[in-house]
Design a protein around this motif. Structure first.
Motif, PDB file in Angstrom:
ATOM      1  N   GLN A 130      33.442  97.375  13.102  1.00 27.01           N
ATOM      2  CA  GLN A 130      34.102  97.619  14.389  1.00 27.01           C
ATOM      3  C   GLN A 130      33.382  98.724  15.155  1.00 27.01           C
ATOM      4  O   GLN A 130      32.921  99.703  14.553  1.00 27.01           O
ATOM      5  N   ASP A 131      33.307  98.566  16.467  1.00 27.94           N
ATOM      6  CA  ASP A 131      32.867  99.715  17.254  1.00 27.94           C
ATOM      7  C   ASP A 131      34.082 100.629  17.447  1.00 27.94           C
ATOM      8  O   ASP A 131      35.190 100.319  17.009  1.00 27.94           O
ATOM      9  N   MET A 132      33.867 101.790  18.076  1.00 30.85           N
ATOM     10  CA  MET A 132      34.945 102.773  18.123  1.00 30.85           C
ATOM     11  C   MET A 132      36.121 102.265  18.952  1.00 30.85           C
ATOM     12  O   MET A 132      37.276 102.579  18.640  1.00 30.85           O
ATOM     13  N   ALA A 133      35.845 101.469  19.979  1.00 27.41           N
ATOM     14  CA  ALA A 133      36.949 100.928  20.781  1.00 27.41           C
ATOM     15  C   ALA A 133      37.824 100.012  19.915  1.00 27.41           C
ATOM     16  O   ALA A 133      39.063 100.058  19.990  1.00 27.41           O
ATOM     17  N   GLN A 134      37.180  99.192  19.091  1.00 29.67           N
ATOM     18  CA  GLN A 134      37.944  98.331  18.183  1.00 29.67           C
ATOM     19  C   GLN A 134      38.668  99.144  17.116  1.00 29.67           C
ATOM     20  O   GLN A 134      39.835  98.878  16.801  1.00 29.67           O
ATOM     21  N   ALA A 135      37.979 100.132  16.573  1.00 23.52           N
ATOM     22  CA  ALA A 135      38.597 100.945  15.522  1.00 23.52           C
ATOM     23  C   ALA A 135      39.836 101.666  16.039  1.00 23.52           C
ATOM     24  O   ALA A 135      40.842 101.774  15.337  1.00 23.52           O
ATOM     25  N   LEU A 136      39.776 102.120  17.301  1.00 27.38           N
ATOM     26  CA  LEU A 136      40.885 102.916  17.840  1.00 27.38           C
ATOM     27  C   LEU A 136      42.088 102.048  18.217  1.00 27.38           C
ATOM     28  O   LEU A 136      43.142 102.579  18.526  1.00 27.38           O
ATOM     29  N   ARG A 137      41.904 100.717  18.231  1.00 24.72           N
ATOM     30  CA  ARG A 137      43.094  99.877  18.406  1.00 24.72           C
ATOM     31  C   ARG A 137      43.403  99.062  17.152  1.00 24.72           C
ATOM     32  O   ARG A 137      44.246  98.158  17.176  1.00 24.72           O
TER      33      ARG A 137
ATOM     34  N   ALA B  42      35.804 110.879  21.528  1.00 25.71           N
ATOM     35  CA  ALA B  42      35.916 111.477  22.872  1.00 25.71           C
ATOM     36  C   ALA B  42      35.256 110.578  23.909  1.00 25.71           C
ATOM     37  O   ALA B  42      35.800 110.338  24.994  1.00 25.71           O
ATOM     38  N   LEU B  43      34.074 110.067  23.558  1.00 27.36           N
ATOM     39  CA  LEU B  43      33.341 109.228  24.508  1.00 27.36           C
ATOM     40  C   LEU B  43      34.091 107.933  24.784  1.00 27.36           C
ATOM     41  O   LEU B  43      34.228 107.506  25.949  1.00 27.36           O
ATOM     42  N   THR B  44      34.573 107.302  23.739  1.00 26.19           N
ATOM     43  CA  THR B  44      35.237 106.011  23.897  1.00 26.19           C
ATOM     44  C   THR B  44      36.532 106.149  24.682  1.00 26.19           C
ATOM     45  O   THR B  44      36.817 105.349  25.584  1.00 26.19           O
ATOM     46  N   THR B  45      37.324 107.171  24.358  1.00 27.89           N
ATOM     47  CA  THR B  45      38.611 107.295  25.034  1.00 27.89           C
ATOM     48  C   THR B  45      38.453 107.829  26.455  1.00 27.89           C
ATOM     49  O   THR B  45      39.251 107.504  27.331  1.00 27.89           O
ATOM     50  N   ALA B  46      37.424 108.615  26.719  1.00 23.22           N
ATOM     51  CA  ALA B  46      37.254 109.170  28.071  1.00 23.22           C
ATOM     52  C   ALA B  46      36.598 108.173  29.013  1.00 23.22           C
ATOM     53  O   ALA B  46      36.883 108.159  30.211  1.00 23.22           O
ATOM     54  N   THR B  47      35.709 107.330  28.486  1.00 22.25           N
ATOM     55  CA  THR B  47      34.946 106.439  29.379  1.00 22.25           C
ATOM     56  C   THR B  47      35.353 104.973  29.243  1.00 22.25           C
ATOM     57  O   THR B  47      35.001 104.165  30.094  1.00 22.25           O
ATOM     58  N   GLY B  48      36.060 104.622  28.183  1.00 22.92           N
ATOM     59  CA  GLY B  48      36.394 103.215  27.945  1.00 22.92           C
ATOM     60  C   GLY B  48      35.266 102.433  27.295  1.00 22.92           C
ATOM     61  O   GLY B  48      35.436 101.256  26.989  1.00 22.92           O
ATOM     62  N   HIS B  49      34.111 103.061  27.090  1.00 28.60           N
ATOM     63  CA  HIS B  49      32.986 102.360  26.477  1.00 28.60           C
ATOM     64  C   HIS B  49      32.661 102.975  25.125  1.00 28.60           C
ATOM     65  O   HIS B  49      32.468 104.183  25.015  1.00 28.60           O
ATOM     66  N   ALA B  50      32.574 102.117  24.122  1.00 31.00           N
ATOM     67  CA  ALA B  50      32.212 102.598  22.790  1.00 31.00           C
ATOM     68  C   ALA B  50      30.700 102.801  22.730  1.00 31.00           C
ATOM     69  O   ALA B  50      29.941 101.951  23.186  1.00 31.00           O
TER      70      ALA B  50
END
Lengths: 389, 389
Positions: free
Chosen positions: A320-327, B217-225
């Protein structure tokens, strides 16, 4: 957890945190998560370097916000008399002092461990530096990447035969900060019995050596240092990423029984094949085995195979990338992504939750905002005055 | 450290360690290094899985030897009455119990936390599992690689644009073991004040989220992993590996002042170049800057450039493999590589030293040998008898 709650284990303790960037603040976050009050003592004007680290939201660093949520800040110039007097009053109230200067800097400021221990015998002094307070390189500067390079982890990370690769997470800093937290916690425990504080001295390079159990065992037993092995485990097969139709997933079949289950789940007639009968044989034929498995797995999505293998009891998971991991539902169920409650009109951030789940320790639904530079000076001075010191 | 020695902080404490493989034994090693006595409770016949992990010396696993140096071993079948009676006597003497079974296994054995807490209210129960004791996936099996994949760290490790790469060190296990040590230490501290033990519940996936401060921080602030960035820091430049004539070294010039020093040391006329005037500009022109720097550094050895940059005050270091790291003078000066004293006629091994340097904690020149399976049964039974329990 159904045992009676007794509150956070470090409730009532005060941590003066003079550290900046990552290793020290990461340690302070661990102590904060365990219930301690953390007061960041920052240098005036600029404060912690990470206040200037991207990305920014409404001009504030998301990096700083995530790492320093729930801490307080006071800016002190330790070369100025008035600020030194405040610092002295804070020291008299503190259980723990954290610093990450090069060895000798605190002594030159008049706040070396010897002086502080004489004045405040119960104070625990926690230091983290690139190379520790002893040895020929103790005065050299270091960042995460320097100790990742010198400590060997980059040499075992990357594609097989390829150049060294940095570990994406800043483990040079982070594991050092974690060892500092362990030393401080052990010193707090010992203080309950002896009444006396201690100095803890963590070197980031030392910490890198300590976490490379496999590489150290292999190098010292065989005389040969291992190289990078991409996404596979060096001595267990199959234990690596595999391609599905839409991305990567991992199979971690650590023993013969799991390998048999895997073959059955993928309808691969390999369980009785001598080339794959033992882990040693599978390691010898690792590239062939990978091709045979991917010939099957490329036909379906990663989610499909994860479901199939989970049903079969084979350890697996999507990459998973971080966006996937965080959901990820499990990550969310464990409160591992928390909103940071904005200050009035301030930006909204997120931060990691506390991975230490324990009896008595509340699981907050949000974190308090990270402090503005010197943002808690008045509150901190009022607290000092209220105690009459 | 010139303060008076007061002994190891956990001296006198007993840890019953039912864990196997890496995360749990790594935690037990930390507690052992802090002075606790660690008794491994292993299953009969095979014991800890890692006894069968390569490489081997005289038939014994170097991996097991390095990770379990200085611990004791007793083999107990917890489904057999006689061994259960021994385990019960050990529990009555233990301060800490560590286990890494899937949630529910200890309950089925009759040793769940509720039961143990009622019988031994001061006992601290430390559990580490793939996904923790709560949430939808708590029953799923996991290994290091599964949580490295699912937790996101593989997605940010590897070559730019390349496939995901596993972190060479087993950080999926190791940081979970470190968080378990922190929870146990905090519980030991709290017990001094409350008289009561606690349960600590660590999930390996949670721990992976907790250590990825930058990616989160990057993923949650920008929406991009973020993706992998090879051997360079994603948002600081120059902060990566560079090629010298004979290998790689790193330059970690984290701010403008260090960049100016770097340019001077390399005789590169770039300090006033607008393309490299700020960190943001350097990040935009990262590949060009790398080529300009390597055009210089390829002309000399890595040792040459490390010496030049160290003299200039720029954080730097060689990329070392584990063989080089283990003979690094600073690593040796900090006692980070220790010989394991062989049993009579047994094989010689090495193990990592203790990275927690603190007042009162001795720095041994060697580690005691790892135990043979059940090798300490007689000594442990004699110890129990001597206490009359």
């Amino acid at each position: 957890m159904t045992a009676p709650l007794s509150g956070a284990p470090l409730a009532g303790l005060v941590v003066l945190d003079m550290t900046h960037v990552l290793a020290g603040p990461f340690c302070a976050t661990i102590l904060s998560d365990l219930g301690a009050r953390v007061i960041k003592v920052e240098r005036p004007v600029t404060g912690d370097d990470t206040r200037a680290f991207p990305p920014f939201v409404q001009g504030e660093s998301a990096y700083f916000a995530a790492l320093n949520a729930g801490k307080q800040s006071i800016a002190l110039d330790l070369r100025a008399g008035g600020d030194r007097a405040i610092f002295d009053r804070l020291l008299a109230r503190a259980d723990v002092l954290l610093e990450n200067y090069r060895p000798g800097v605190m002594e030159r400021l008049g706040y070396g461990y010897e002086v502080l221990h004489a004045r405040h015998p119960r104070l625990i002094y926690g230091a983290v530096s690139g190379f520790g307070h002893t040895g020929p390189d103790s005065q050299k500067p270091a960042y995460d990447m320097v100790v990742q390079a010198r400590g060997g982890v980059m040499s075992i990370t990357g594609e097989e035969g390829g150049p060294p690769v940095r570990v994406g997470a800043s483990i040079g800093d982070i594991v050092a900060g974690m060892y500092l937290a362990q030393g401080v916690l052990a010193a707090l425990f010992a203080r309950e019995r002896t009444g006396e504080g201690a100095k803890v001295d963590i070197g980031m390079l030392d910490a890198q050596i300590a976490i490379q159990e496999h590489s150290l065992a292999l190098t010292t037993a065989t005389g040969h240092a291992p190289g990078p092995t991409g996404a596979r485990h060096p001595t267990i097969t199959p234990f690596s990423t595999f391609r599905a139709a839409d991305g990567f997933f991992v199979i971690a079949a650590g023993n013969d029984a799991l390998f048999a289950k895997l073959c059955e789940a993928l309808a691969l007639p390999l369980a009785d094949d001598a080339r794959f009968a033992t882990n040693a044989a599978r390691c010898e034929n690792v590239h062939l085995l990978k091709r045979l498995i991917e010939a099957v797995t490329l036909g379906q999505t990663a989610d499909h195979w994860v479901a199939v293998l989970e049903a079969a009891g084979v350890p697996t998971g999507r990459v998973q990338d971080m966006a996937q991991a965080l959901r990820d539902p499990q990550v969310l169920a464990r409160n591992m992504v928390l909103p940071v409650t904005p200050r009035a009109g301030g930006p909204a951030f997120s931060a990691a939750g506390n991975p230490i789940k324990m009896t008595g320790l509340p699981e907050p639904a949000a974190r308090a905002a990270a402090p503005l530079l010197d943002g808690d000076r008045a509150a901190i001075l009022a607290w000092l005055d209220a105690a009459g010191r």
